[in-house]
Write a protein that holds these residues in place. Structure first.
Motif, PDB file in Angstrom:
ATOM      1  N   SER A  78       0.985  -1.327   0.038  1.00  0.00           N
ATOM      2  CA  SER A  78      -0.151  -0.012   0.051  1.00  0.00           C
ATOM      3  C   SER A  78       1.047   1.383   0.017  1.00  0.00           C
ATOM      4  N   ASP A  79       0.148   2.508  -0.049  1.00  0.00           N
ATOM      5  CA  ASP A  79       1.056   3.716  -0.306  1.00  0.00           C
ATOM      6  C   ASP A  79       1.788   3.631   1.279  1.00  0.00           C
ATOM      7  N   VAL A  80       1.197   3.309   2.180  1.00  0.00           N
ATOM      8  CA  VAL A  80       1.729   3.426   3.420  1.00  0.00           C
ATOM      9  C   VAL A  80       2.950   2.521   3.856  1.00  0.00           C
ATOM     10  N   THR A  81       2.872   1.155   3.259  1.00  0.00           N
ATOM     11  CA  THR A  81       4.053   0.393   3.296  1.00  0.00           C
ATOM     12  C   THR A  81       5.271   0.787   2.272  1.00  0.00           C
ATOM     13  N   ARG A  82       4.990   1.252   1.279  1.00  0.00           N
ATOM     14  CA  ARG A  82       5.480   1.671   0.223  1.00  0.00           C
ATOM     15  C   ARG A  82       6.615   2.789   0.761  1.00  0.00           C
ATOM     16  N   ASP A  83       5.993   3.638   1.469  1.00  0.00           N
ATOM     17  CA  ASP A  83       6.448   4.794   2.271  1.00  0.00           C
ATOM     18  C   ASP A  83       7.392   4.238   3.295  1.00  0.00           C
ATOM     19  N   ILE A  84       7.059   3.199   4.150  1.00  0.00           N
ATOM     20  CA  ILE A  84       7.891   2.768   5.209  1.00  0.00           C
ATOM     21  C   ILE A  84       9.143   2.273   4.563  1.00  0.00           C
ATOM     22  N   ARG A  85       9.000   1.422   3.228  1.00  0.00           N
ATOM     23  CA  ARG A  85      10.321   1.196   2.679  1.00  0.00           C
ATOM     24  C   ARG A  85      11.218   2.139   2.410  1.00  0.00           C
ATOM     25  N   GLU A  86      10.590   3.041   1.935  1.00  0.00           N
ATOM     26  CA  GLU A  86      11.655   4.368   1.441  1.00  0.00           C
ATOM     27  C   GLU A  86      12.233   4.872   2.527  1.00  0.00           C
ATOM     28  N   ARG A  87      11.366   5.123   3.656  1.00  0.00           N
ATOM     29  CA  ARG A  87      11.913   5.828   4.897  1.00  0.00           C
ATOM     30  C   ARG A  87      12.892   4.975   5.441  1.00  0.00           C
ATOM     31  N   GLY A  88      12.622   3.543   5.574  1.00  0.00           N
ATOM     32  CA  GLY A  88      13.490   2.595   6.390  1.00  0.00           C
ATOM     33  C   GLY A  88      14.541   2.153   5.583  1.00  0.00           C
ATOM     34  N   ARG A  89      14.865   2.695   4.269  1.00  0.00           N
ATOM     35  CA  ARG A  89      15.795   2.351   3.283  1.00  0.00           C
ATOM     36  C   ARG A  89      15.798   0.719   3.214  1.00  0.00           C
ATOM     37  N   GLU A  90      14.470   0.076   3.134  1.00  0.00           N
ATOM     38  CA  GLU A  90      14.373  -1.243   3.077  1.00  0.00           C
ATOM     39  C   GLU A  90      14.832  -1.941   1.703  1.00  0.00           C
ATOM     40  N   TYR A  91      16.130  -1.991   1.538  1.00  0.00           N
ATOM     41  CA  TYR A  91      16.636  -2.578   0.307  1.00  0.00           C
ATOM     42  C   TYR A  91      17.908  -3.566   0.797  1.00  0.00           C
ATOM     43  N   GLY A  92      17.916  -4.559   0.299  1.00  0.00           N
ATOM     44  CA  GLY A  92      18.799  -5.527   0.991  1.00  0.00           C
ATOM     45  C   GLY A  92      20.339  -5.113   0.846  1.00  0.00           C
ATOM     46  N   ALA A  93      20.917  -5.166   1.972  1.00  0.00           N
ATOM     47  CA  ALA A  93      22.449  -4.835   2.128  1.00  0.00           C
ATOM     48  C   ALA A  93      23.250  -5.667   1.441  1.00  0.00           C
ATOM     49  N   THR A  94      22.942  -6.972   0.987  1.00  0.00           N
ATOM     50  CA  THR A  94      23.811  -7.824   0.285  1.00  0.00           C
ATOM     51  C   THR A  94      23.522  -7.819  -1.361  1.00  0.00           C
ATOM     52  N   THR A  95      22.155  -7.740  -1.528  1.00  0.00           N
ATOM     53  CA  THR A  95      21.749  -7.780  -3.067  1.00  0.00           C
ATOM     54  C   THR A  95      21.056  -6.652  -3.383  1.00  0.00           C
ATOM     55  N   GLY A  96      20.762  -5.568  -2.613  1.00  0.00           N
ATOM     56  CA  GLY A  96      20.174  -4.509  -3.121  1.00  0.00           C
ATOM     57  C   GLY A  96      18.492  -4.513  -3.374  1.00  0.00           C
ATOM     58  N   ARG A  97      18.079  -5.737  -3.296  1.00  0.00           N
ATOM     59  CA  ARG A  97      16.635  -6.021  -3.680  1.00  0.00           C
ATOM     60  C   ARG A  97      15.644  -5.321  -2.720  1.00  0.00           C
ATOM     61  N   PRO A  98      14.823  -4.637  -3.319  1.00  0.00           N
ATOM     62  CA  PRO A  98      13.582  -4.218  -2.206  1.00  0.00           C
ATOM     63  C   PRO A  98      13.146  -4.985  -1.503  1.00  0.00           C
ATOM     64  N   ARG A  99      12.823  -4.883  -0.056  1.00  0.00           N
ATOM     65  CA  ARG A  99      12.352  -5.637   0.593  1.00  0.00           C
ATOM     66  C   ARG A  99      10.847  -5.535   0.643  1.00  0.00           C
ATOM     67  N   ARG A 100      10.140  -6.715   0.996  1.00  0.00           N
ATOM     68  CA  ARG A 100       8.689  -6.784   1.014  1.00  0.00           C
ATOM     69  C   ARG A 100       8.420  -6.271   2.572  1.00  0.00           C
ATOM     70  N   VAL A 101       7.302  -5.374   2.701  1.00  0.00           N
ATOM     71  CA  VAL A 101       7.037  -4.707   4.006  1.00  0.00           C
ATOM     72  C   VAL A 101       5.725  -5.147   4.660  1.00  0.00           C
ATOM     73  N   GLY A 102       5.719  -5.170   5.659  1.00  0.00           N
ATOM     74  CA  GLY A 102       4.329  -5.686   6.463  1.00  0.00           C
ATOM     75  C   GLY A 102       4.196  -5.043   7.587  1.00  0.00           C
ATOM     76  N   TRP A 103       3.296  -5.364   8.491  1.00  0.00           N
ATOM     77  CA  TRP A 103       3.075  -4.980   9.902  1.00  0.00           C
ATOM     78  C   TRP A 103       3.945  -5.903  10.960  1.00  0.00           C
ATOM     79  N   LEU A 104       4.111  -5.374  12.145  1.00  0.00           N
ATOM     80  CA  LEU A 104       4.665  -6.280  13.463  1.00  0.00           C
ATOM     81  C   LEU A 104       3.747  -7.609  13.358  1.00  0.00           C
ATOM     82  N   ASP A 105       4.397  -8.690  13.618  1.00  0.00           N
ATOM     83  CA  ASP A 105       3.531  -9.882  13.457  1.00  0.00           C
ATOM     84  C   ASP A 105       3.795 -10.501  15.017  1.00  0.00           C
ATOM     85  N   LEU A 106       3.086 -10.456  15.767  1.00  0.00           N
ATOM     86  CA  LEU A 106       3.079 -11.093  17.295  1.00  0.00           C
ATOM     87  C   LEU A 106       3.008 -12.343  17.161  1.00  0.00           C
ATOM     88  N   PRO A 107       2.361 -13.139  16.439  1.00  0.00           N
ATOM     89  CA  PRO A 107       2.354 -14.660  16.713  1.00  0.00           C
ATOM     90  C   PRO A 107       3.555 -15.278  16.175  1.00  0.00           C
TER      91      PRO A 107
END
Ligand code: IMP
Length: 417
Positions: free
Chosen positions: A280-309
């Motif tokens: 969603s827009d929110v998680t795409r924004d989180i990806r950018e703000r969190g620089r969620e791209y792999g440190a080894t491969t540079g691939r964009p990371r998939r993003v989701g909410w905190l998962d307590l289970p």
């Protein structure tokens, strides 16, 4: 003597490198016990950023020395390059590291095999292409090479010749580097690493040293990528759990603390189930703000909410006794934060998945919590309290930026609120 393990509580990329680097000054040894150059552990020294793929996240020039344990699979070219580039800024840093002669070697053809196998899989895993699966496979199938073999060149040449013949049959002649080329490459790399000052030793010879000193164990990837308990087959091949310390001669009973590093939200790179993933827009924004791209491969990371289970599962599986939360600042400014509190599996809501298969079929059940403008806001404190109450594990530290010093204990954060 203090013994602490730091492991990833999610699907990796939680910020373990930074956490280990922050804690490192309080320890004599910082020990990587599993994985290989698939990991990307980022540290800062002042304003300078370094990404360690194999080297433990010691403080360069600090009191702690780094040890690379027998459970690791080592790409020697990567190791030599990592040391060489660090040595440009920290001359002589190689002497701050020792490596177990029992560690396995990632051979040049392991990386080729990794790519070939991924290409042939009906459902690719999305590996990092660093030869990790094939290197661990060869260890289990007894075809692999260990560092100690590099000191017996006749045996090394013989073993490589035999393995190469076997593999060329399996891969129909597609492996390019000949055994004799591999022998000379490995010997050159061995010598280069020794010249850089690294000590080749063994956990046997180190046993007394370790038992008389404080040790910080640095896990790689995260519990949900563990081959025994993660979302199999979409996992890595090395142990991601605290019990991996056994490859260095320790038992988990000796650990004073098993700190699980968790991101304030969840990410995963590569294929496989991810119940709280949201595009969603929110998680795409989180990806950018969190620089969620792999440190080894540079691939964009998939993003989701905190998962307590998933976190509860990590607590039970890896015996986590505390949590360190990272990247909470990335969620600053959101009005509402979703948190998965249960998994609906076959019509029943469960607090914790009982098998790795549950991750494939779970429908997440969410609660919504109010967001926070900054991590000094009371709503962030409430978020942490909510996690602690739901998972029954205390959060000890909060990391709120990439730099090593952008971290504090929960106690000091509360005092500031
Ligand atoms: P491999 O370890 O390269 O075989 O990759 C297997 C799976 O683990 C893939 O989904 C990778 O993306 C994932 N993986 C491996 N290392 C890391 C890591 O350090 N962080 C996050 N994911 C990783």
């Amino acid at each position: 003597m203090k013994r602490v393990a730091v492991v990833g509580a999610q699907w990796g990329d939680e910020g373990k490198g930074k956490v280990v680097n922050y804690l490192a000054d309080g320890f004599d040894w910082i020990v990587r016990f599993a994985g290989g150059a698939n990991a990307g552990h980022t540290i800062y020294v002042g304003d300078r950023k370094y990404v360690n793929h194999l080297l433990p996240c010691i403080v360069p020039g600090g009191r702690g020395r780094g040890f690379l344990g027998a459970g690791m699979v080592l790409d020697l070219e990567q190791l030599a390059n990592e040391l060489t580039s660090l040595a440009q800024d920290f001359p002589g840093i190689g002497t701050q590291f020792a490596v177990d002669l029992e560690a396995s070697v990632v051979l040049p053809w392991h990386k080729q095999e990794d790519v070939i196998l991924e290409g042939m899989r009906a459902e690719p895993i999305g590996t990092t292409g660093r030869g990790i699966g094939p290197a661990y496979t060869d260890k289990a199938s007894r075809e692999g090479i260990k560092l100690c073999h590099l000191f017996d060149e006749r045996m090394l040449a013989e073993r490589l010749e035999n393995t190469w013949n076997l593999k060329q049959n399996l891969y129909q002649g597609r492996l390019t580097m000949s055994p004799s080329e591999v022998v000379s490459t490995l010997i050159q790399l061995r010598d280069r690493i020794m010249q850089l000052g690294v000590e080749f030793t063994s956990a046997v010879d180190m046993a007394e040293v370790f038992h008389g000193t404080s040790v910080l164990f640095e896990g790689a990837q995260g519990v949900l990528l563990d081959p025994d308990f993660g979302t199999f087959p979409f996992v890595t091949s090395g142990s991601c759990m605290a019990h991996g310390v056994s490859s260095v001669g320790f038992s988990t009973f000796e650990l004073d603390d098993v700190a699980g590093v968790l991101k304030a939200y969840t990410t995963r790179v590569g294929a496989g189930p991810f119940p709280t993933e949201e595009d969603s827009d929110v998680t795409r924004d989180i990806r950018e703000r969190g620089r969620e791209y792999g440190a080894t491969t540079g691939r964009p990371r998939r993003v989701g909410w905190l998962d307590l289970p998933a976190l509860r599962y990590a607590v039970v599986r890896s015996g986590l006794t505390s949590f360190i939360i990272t990247k909470a600042d990335v969620l600053n400014g959101l009005n509402c934060i979703k948190v998965c509190t249960g998994y609906r599996v076959a019509g029943n809501v469960r607090e914790i998945p009982s098998t790795s298969h549950d991750f494939f079929v779970a429908e997440p059940v969410y609660e919504e919590l109010p967001g926070w403008p900054s991590t000094e806001h009371v709503n962030f404190l409430k978020y942490m309290t909510f996690i602690e109450e739901q998972v029954h594990v205390p959060i000890t530290h909060i990391s709120y930026g990439p730099k090593t010093d952008e971290m504090e204990t929960k106690g000091s954060l509360i005092m500031g609120i």
